[in-house]
Structure formats: structure tokens, C-alpha cells
Scaffold this active site. Structure first.
Site, short mmCIF file in Angstrom:
data_model
loop_
_atom_site.label_atom_id
_atom_site.label_comp_id
_atom_site.label_asym_id
_atom_site.label_seq_id
_atom_site.Cartn_x
_atom_site.Cartn_y
_atom_site.Cartn_z
N CYS A 38 0.82 -1.23 0.00
CA CYS A 38 0.00 0.00 0.00
C CYS A 38 0.85 1.27 0.00
CB CYS A 38 -0.94 0.00 1.19
SG CYS A 38 -2.04 -1.41 1.20
N HIS B 99 -3.54 7.03 2.95
CA HIS B 99 -3.93 5.77 2.31
C HIS B 99 -5.37 5.44 2.71
CE1 HIS B 99 -4.10 1.73 0.94
NE2 HIS B 99 -4.01 1.19 2.14
N ASN C 299 -10.21 -0.29 -0.53
CA ASN C 299 -8.76 -0.24 -0.38
C ASN C 299 -8.12 -0.75 -1.67
OD1 ASN C 299 -6.08 -0.64 0.22
ND2 ASN C 299 -6.43 -1.66 2.18
O1 UT7 Z 1 -4.08 -1.51 3.34
C1 UT7 Z 1 -3.13 -1.91 4.28
C2 UT7 Z 1 -3.56 -1.59 5.60
N1 UT7 Z 1 -4.73 -2.35 5.97
C3 UT7 Z 1 -5.48 -1.89 6.91
O2 UT7 Z 1 -5.21 -0.81 7.37
C4 UT7 Z 1 -6.61 -2.73 7.47
C5 UT7 Z 1 -6.61 -2.59 8.98
N2 UT7 Z 1 -7.65 -3.32 9.65
C6 UT7 Z 1 -8.97 -3.01 9.54
O3 UT7 Z 1 -9.34 -2.12 8.81
C7 UT7 Z 1 -9.94 -3.73 10.42
O4 UT7 Z 1 -9.24 -4.49 11.39
C8 UT7 Z 1 -10.93 -4.66 9.65
C9 UT7 Z 1 -11.89 -3.80 8.86
C10 UT7 Z 1 -10.16 -5.58 8.73
C11 UT7 Z 1 -11.74 -5.50 10.64
O5 UT7 Z 1 -12.42 -4.65 11.57
P1 UT7 Z 1 -12.40 -4.99 13.13
O6 UT7 Z 1 -13.23 -3.98 13.78
O7 UT7 Z 1 -10.97 -5.11 13.55
O8 UT7 Z 1 -13.17 -6.38 13.17
P2 UT7 Z 1 -12.64 -7.78 13.69
O9 UT7 Z 1 -11.67 -8.37 12.70
O10 UT7 Z 1 -12.22 -7.67 15.11
O11 UT7 Z 1 -13.98 -8.61 13.65
C12 UT7 Z 1 -15.06 -8.32 14.54
C13 UT7 Z 1 -16.16 -9.31 14.27
C14 UT7 Z 1 -15.68 -10.75 14.30
O12 UT7 Z 1 -16.72 -11.54 14.86
P3 UT7 Z 1 -16.66 -11.99 16.40
O13 UT7 Z 1 -15.42 -12.80 16.52
O14 UT7 Z 1 -16.65 -10.73 17.19
O15 UT7 Z 1 -17.92 -12.79 16.54
C15 UT7 Z 1 -15.55 -11.10 12.84
O16 UT7 Z 1 -15.72 -12.48 12.60
O17 UT7 Z 1 -16.69 -9.08 12.96
C16 UT7 Z 1 -16.67 -10.31 12.24
N3 UT7 Z 1 -16.45 -10.00 10.84
C17 UT7 Z 1 -17.46 -9.72 9.97
N4 UT7 Z 1 -18.79 -9.65 10.14
C18 UT7 Z 1 -19.52 -9.32 9.08
C19 UT7 Z 1 -15.28 -9.91 10.16
N5 UT7 Z 1 -15.50 -9.59 8.87
C20 UT7 Z 1 -16.84 -9.46 8.74
C21 UT7 Z 1 -17.67 -9.11 7.66
N6 UT7 Z 1 -19.00 -9.06 7.88
N7 UT7 Z 1 -17.19 -8.84 6.44
#
Ligand code: UT7
Length: 325
Positions: A115, A252, A282
Site C-alpha cells: 500500500c 492511504h 482499499n
Molecule cells: O491496506 C493496508 C492496511 N490495511 C489496513 O489498514 C486494514 C486494517 N484493519 C482493519 O481495517 C480492520 O481491522 C478490519 C476492517 C479488517 C476489521 O475490523 P475490526 O473492527 O478489527 O473487526 P474484527 O476483525 O475484530 O472482527 C469483529 C467481528 C468478528 O466476529 P466476532 O469474533 O466478534 O464474533 C468477525 O468475525 O466481525 C466479524 N467479521 C465480519 N462480520 C460481518 C469480520 N468480517 C466481517 C464481515 N461481515 N465482512
């Protein structure tokens, strides 16, 4: 003290026509518009249907050259930031050079910095211009992330999009202060100990295929705000410019919560932060040039304004560029 600057004289971008909505994704994996919108800020993203990274790059480059009033024959250098080149080798830049009809002998290479690829590429081009090695450079950030996305993994497939953005830089003699136009400061970083937090599951020397993007989203998120703000702060200080003097923060575009966090940390009002993640998703190395070109084209970013670009991604890599348009 007078110095050579790299002035931005052209810009252009290309987005493939197919738009994938959050509702479309909810029919593919267990997700919904509410989750994607609130957790990421993404509503739609563009997906290539058969157009390669080089083909999209050529379209963005054509617009950038037209804006600059130049032709491919005027170019002395082509650099593309990408993690999704058409072939493992040669570079996407070499392919684009051939497709554009750039004169034989013009250096062309890709930069692999995920990125941060465009910020890395812009920095390389700026350094070569400042050294007097080249006068006119085409710098592109382009990705076909849809090809390295696991469309059955809801943790990642809702995040990414395709597209290409390009700029043309030209050597200009500046007065050597933050009042100059052009690139005023650049700074690059990497921390290879974070390699395992964001990567593709394959590669040439390991699995002999490209693999799919996988990440520890929480770990990446934790580092992203700090990396993006540190890079922006560094280039502002290096150029002797204050946060108050800044017209735009262009970070970004990965997640609206990260973008808001960076604006907050730097003390920049939300109205001064460029946001395109809602309709681009992204797009990795394409994210900054897409947002820059779109904002210049719409007249949001104007001539004379001070803009800080800040990127962070796999590696980890990160970096900043301060530019007066
Ligand atoms: O480009 C390079 C840099 N990349 C980034 O900067 C990405 C950085 N990270 C992020 O943007 C975030 O961490 C994400 C958007 C990828 C994820 O958001 P989060 O708030 O950290 O969610 P999480 O991974 O902690 O997931 C929370 C919950 C989980 O369920 P439980 O375990 O709480 O029951 C996931 O299984 O959300 C669930 N989940 C989803 N639910 C519905 C994960 N993906 C999805 C989805 N739809 N697409």
C-alpha cells in the site's frame, strides 16, 4: 538556497466500470452493508473484468500525459507501485512503456511496497529528478487486487478494489523553501518484523502462485494510525511547514476509522481530509494516486495548496510525501 524540485504537471486515473456494492457482497459471503459501512466506511468498490494492471495503468497514464501537455516520447522514467503486476517478470512498468510507445532506453521498473508503493515510487522519481538523472517522470500506482482476493473470506474480500492512478513530474528550479511548488519532502520506512501481519498466502519462490491476501486486521489497525501520522509529521517538520499551513491530508484509503484516527492525532479538521475509501475501497498502491487525481480533477485540491500524502501497508512499509500543487 535554490534547488531542483519535482513539480506535479499532470494527473489521471482509471477505474474499471464494474461496481461491487456491499449488498452484492452479502450475497457472496456472510456479511451485510451495516457491518462493512460502520467498520470500514466502504460502500462500493470497482472490480476489473479482464483488464490487467498494465492496461489500467495505460489509461490513467494517457490522461496524466494529456493533462501535462506531453506525449510518451517526452518521458525519461516510468515507475509503477504495484503488488499485482501482469507477470512476475518483466515489470508492469516495462509493459506500460511498451504499450505507451515510450522511447527505447527509458528506464522503467516496479516498486514492491504494497500500500506504500506509490509513495515509495514517487520518492524514487523525486530523488532521480533532484539528482538531475531524469527530467520528466511518470509515476503510477495500480492494482488488480481482485485477483489476489479470496472471495470466500469475509475478513478480507469486503475491503479491496481495483484501479490505477498516475502523475507526471517535471524538474523545476525552486527557491528552496516550503513556499515552492512541487515535492517538498519525502520519507520512507519499513519494519520487516511485521511481515507476518499482512501478506499473500503464495509467492514465486514458495508456492509458485500469487496466493491470496490475508491479514491480522487488528494488528495492522493498531500500527496504521501511528505510522500514517508519524510519516506526515516527519515530512511537514522536514520542510519547515506547520500542520496549520496544510490544506489537505491525503492518507492511504484503507478504513475510515484509520483515516479519522490520523486526522484526529495530527489535529487536522475532518473537512481537510480527503476520503475516497467509501467508493474506491482499499486499492493498495493505487489508493493515493486515485484519490489525488480525483480530487484535482473535481477542483477540490487546487493549485498552490499544500498536501501531505501518507501511506502504510504490508511489510510493514510506510512513508510520507509533502507536496505543494
Ligand atoms: O491496506 C493496508 C492496511 N490495511 C489496513 O489498514 C486494514 C486494517 N484493519 C482493519 O481495517 C480492520 O481491522 C478490519 C476492517 C479488517 C476489521 O475490523 P475490526 O473492527 O478489527 O473487526 P474484527 O476483525 O475484530 O472482527 C469483529 C467481528 C468478528 O466476529 P466476532 O469474533 O466478534 O464474533 C468477525 O468475525 O466481525 C466479524 N467479521 C465480519 N462480520 C460481518 C469480520 N468480517 C466481517 C464481515 N461481515 N465482512
Amino acid at each position: 538556497m535554490k534547488c531542483i524540485r519535482s513539480e506535479l504537471i499532470g494527473w489521471g486515473h482509471y477505474l474499471p466500470p464494474k461496481v461491487l456494492t456491499n449488498d452484492d457482497l452479502s450475497k457472496m459471503v456472510d456479511t451485510n452493508d451495516e457491518w462493512i459501512s460502520t467498520r470500514t466506511g466502504i460502500k462500493t468498490r470497482h472490480i476489473s473484468e479482464g483488464e490487467s494492471t498494465a492496461q489500467m495503468s495505460v489509461k490513467a497514464a494517457g490522461k496524466a500525459l494529456e493533462k501535462a501537455g506531453l506525449t510518451a516520447a517526452d518521458l525519461d522514467l516510468i515507475i509503477i507501485g504495484t503488488l499485482t503486476p501482469d507477470n512476475t517478470t518483466p515489470s508492469a512498468a516495462a509493459k506500460v512503456a511498451g504499450l505507451l510507445g515510450v522511447k527505447s532506453g527509458t528506464p522503467a521498473f516496479d516498486v514492491s511496497a504494497a500500500c506504500s508503493g506509490f509513495v515509495y515510487a514517487l520518492t524514487m522519481a523525486d530523488n532521480m529528478i533532484r539528482l538531475g538523472q531524469v527530467r520528466t517522470a511518470l509515476v503510477i500506482g495500480a492494482e488488480t487486487l481482485s485477483k489476489v482476493t479470496d472471495w470466500t473470506d469475509r475478513n478480507t474480500c469486503v475491503l479491496f478494489g481495483d484501479g490505477a492512478g498516475a502523475v507526471v513530474l517535471r524538474a523545476l528550479e525552486g527557491i528552496g523553501t516550503a513556499e515552492d511548488t512541487g515535492i517538498l519532502s519525502t520519507k520512507l520506512y519499513a519494519d520487516g518484523t511485521k511481515y507476518g501481519f499482512l501478506y499473500t498466502t503464495g509467492g514465486v519462490s514458495t508456492t509458485a502462485n500469487a496466493g491470496y491476501i490475508t491479514m491480522d486486521g487488528k494488528e495492522v489497525f493498531k500500527s496504521a494510525v501511528g505510522c500514517l501520522s508519524d510519516a506526515a509529521e516527519y515530512v511537514l517538520k522536514d520542510a519547515g511547514a506547520s500542520v496549520e499551513a496544510l490544506d489537505w491530508l491525503l492518507p492511504h484509503q484503507a478504513n475510515i476509522r484509520i483515516i479519522d484516527g490520523v486526522g484526529h492525532k495530527l489535529g487536522i479538521a475532518p473537512e481537510k481530509v480527503i476520503v475516497t475509501v467509501d467508493h474506491h475501497g482499499n486499492t493498495s498502491a493505487a489508493s493515493i494516486p486515485l484519490a489525488l487525481s480525483e480530487s484535482l480533477e473535481s477542483g477540490k485540491i487546487r493549485k498552490g495548496q499544500l498536501v501531505v500524502l501518507s501511506a502504510m501497508g504490508a511489510g510493514f512499509t510506510w512513508g510520507g510525501v509533502l507536496i505543494r500543487i
